[in-house]
Design an enzyme around this catalytic site. Structure first.
Site, mmCIF file in Angstrom:
data_model
loop_
_atom_site.group_PDB
_atom_site.id
_atom_site.type_symbol
_atom_site.label_atom_id
_atom_site.label_comp_id
_atom_site.label_asym_id
_atom_site.label_seq_id
_atom_site.Cartn_x
_atom_site.Cartn_y
_atom_site.Cartn_z
ATOM 1 N N HIS A 1 0.796 -1.220 0.000
ATOM 2 C CA HIS A 1 0.000 0.000 0.000
ATOM 3 C C HIS A 1 0.845 1.294 0.000
ATOM 4 O O HIS A 1 0.807 2.068 -0.943
ATOM 5 C CB HIS A 1 -0.909 0.050 1.236
ATOM 6 C CG HIS A 1 -1.801 -1.129 1.415
ATOM 7 N ND1 HIS A 1 -2.908 -1.392 0.627
ATOM 8 C CD2 HIS A 1 -1.756 -2.120 2.342
ATOM 9 C CE1 HIS A 1 -3.508 -2.492 1.064
ATOM 10 N NE2 HIS A 1 -2.837 -2.958 2.098
HETATM 11 O O1 RIB Z 1 -5.260 -0.212 4.683
HETATM 12 C C1 RIB Z 1 -3.869 -0.161 4.470
HETATM 13 C C2 RIB Z 1 -3.244 0.919 5.290
HETATM 14 O O2 RIB Z 1 -3.463 0.650 6.674
HETATM 15 C C3 RIB Z 1 -1.716 0.983 5.118
HETATM 16 O O3 RIB Z 1 -1.274 2.294 5.310
HETATM 17 C C4 RIB Z 1 -1.219 0.101 6.224
HETATM 18 O O4 RIB Z 1 0.098 0.457 6.657
HETATM 19 C C5 RIB Z 1 -2.211 0.411 7.315
HETATM 20 O O5 RIB Z 1 -1.784 1.611 7.958
#
Ligand code: RIB
Ligand code: CA
Length: 311
Positions: free
Chosen positions: A240
Site C-alpha cells: 500500500h
Molecule cells: O489499509 C492499508 C493501510 O493501513 C496501510 O497504510 C497500512 O500500513 C495500514 O496503515
C-alpha cells in the site's frame, strides 16, 4: 530542486518500505521530517519503527517527531494481526539508538508548514496528526502544496469493514477535516494498492541486492504478505504505502480521475467509507485525484533500484 516532503506514518511494514524508498531518493525528495501516529501499532512502536528505518537508511539527519497516540474521537484500533506485535515483524533489526525529536508532531507540523509554505505531505496512516493540525489552525491549508495519501477504497470496498479501509476507518473525523480542507489531494486507495502485490520473485529481488536494507525489506515483506494471502487468497500482499512515494517519483506510472470524495462520519455501518463520486452524479467540485491504475512491474523495479542504493 528536490520536492520538500513531510511523511506522516504508522509503520507497519509497508510504511517502512515507503520510508526507505523516500530516504533513498534525495535527488528527487527532500524528506524534511517524519511524523508518527498511532495506527497499525501504538505510537511508541510506530515511532520506534520509524527511527529504525531512518538508521537503516543511514539518514539520521531526518528528524522523527512523535504525534497523536489515539484518533481524534474514536478509540484506537490496531492491526498486530497483520503486522505482528512490533509492527515491523520480519525486519530482524536491532532496537534504534537514536531518539525522537523534541516536541509533539502536531506542533511541529504547524510550525514547519508556516515557516516553509509549499511542502507536500505524504500520509501513510490514519490522518489524526494532520486533522488535528487543521482543527487547531485551519489556515495552514493554504500553505500546503498537496497531500498524497494512502487510504480509502471505492470499487474495491474496504479492508477493515465492508465499507472502509483501515487508515480512514481509524480516524474518520480527521479524514473528513482533510477532505474538506481544500488542500489538493491525491488518494491511493485499495483500488490501486491491491494491484501492487508482492511475489516470491519480487521479494527475492530485494534479498539479491545484498545490502542490509534489501535484507530487511525481504524479511518484512515475507512476514507481511502472509495475512492478505491467507485472508483474501491473493497471490501476494498489497504494498500500500510505497505507492504514495512512487507517485512523487514517477507519476507517469499511475492513472486516475479527479472526483468529489466525501467521508462517512455518522453511520456505524459505513463509518470511514470514502464515498467517491466516480461518475460525477452529485456534480460537486472534485477535491481529489483518485488513483486506480499502476504499472506494478515498474513500481517494483523502482523500489528495488532505490532500496539497492541504501547501505
Ligand atoms: O489499509 C492499508 C493501510 O493501513 C496501510 O497504510 C497500512 O500500513 C495500514 O496503515
Ligand atoms: Ca500505514
Amino acid at each position: 530542486m528536490p520536492t520538500p516532503i513531510i511523511i506522516d506514518t504508522d509503520p507497519g511494514q509497508d510504511d517502512a518500505v515507503a520510508l526507505l524508498l523516500a530516504l533513498a531518493s534525495p535527488a528527487e525528495l527532500e524528506v524534511v521530517a517524519i511524523t508518527t501516529v498511532a495506527g497499525n501499532v501504538p505510537l511508541e512502536l510506530t515511532t520506534r519503527n520509524s527511527l529504525m528505518m531512518v538508521e537503516l537508511a543511514g539518514r539520521t539527519d531526518v528528524p522523527v517527531y512523535a504525534g497523536c497516540d489515539q484518533p481524534m474521537v474514536r478509540p484506537l484500533v490496531t492491526a498486530e494481526f497483520v503486522h505482528g506485535k512490533s509492527g515491523i515483524d520480519g525486519s530482524n533489526l536491532p532496537n534504534p539508538t537514536t531518539q525522537p525529536a523534541d516536541g509533539h508532531a502536531v506542533d511541529y507540523l504547524l510550525q514547519a508548514i508556516r515557516q516553509r509554505p509549499g511542502m507536500t505531505l505524504c500520509t501513510l496512516g490514519p490522518l489524526t496528526n494532520v486533522g488535528t493540525a487543521l482543527q487547531r489552525e485551519p489556515g495552514i491549508a493554504e500553505d500546503i502544496e498537496k497531500i498524497v495519501l494512502m487510504g480509502g477504497g471505492f470499487f474495491e470496498g474496504g479492508n477493515t469493514t465492508p465499507a472502509a479501509e483501515f487508515n480512514i476507518y481509524e480516524d474518520p473525523q480527521a479524514a473528513d477535516l482533510v477532505f474538506r480542507s481544500g488542500i489538493p489531494l491525491v488518494m491511493m486507495p485499495l483500488d490501486v494498492t491491491h494491484q501492487a502485490l508482492t511475489s516470491d520473485a519480487r521479494i527475492q529481488a530485494f534479498r539479491d541486492l545484498g545490502n542490509a536494507a534489501g535484507a530487511a525489506t525481504a524479511g518484512m515483506l515475507e512476514f507481511y504478505e502472509r495475512y492478505d494471502m491467507e485472508r483474501y487468497g491473493t497471490l501476494g500482499g498489497p504494498l500500500h504505502d510505497p505507492t504514495v512515494i512512487a507517485y512523487l517519483l514517477e507519476p507517469e506510472m499511475f492513472g486516475g480521475r479527479h472526483c468529489s470524495v466525501e467521508i462517512e462520519t455518522t453511520s456505524e455501518l459505513t463509518m470511514g467509507m470514502t464515498v467517491v463520486d466516480w461518475w460525477d452524479l452529485t456534480e460537486a467540485d472534485p477535491n481529489c485525484l483518485v488513483v486506480n491504475q499502476i504499472d506494478d512491474q515498474g513500481f517494483y523495479t523502482l523500489l528495488t533500484d532505490r532500496i539497492g542504493r541504501l547501505p
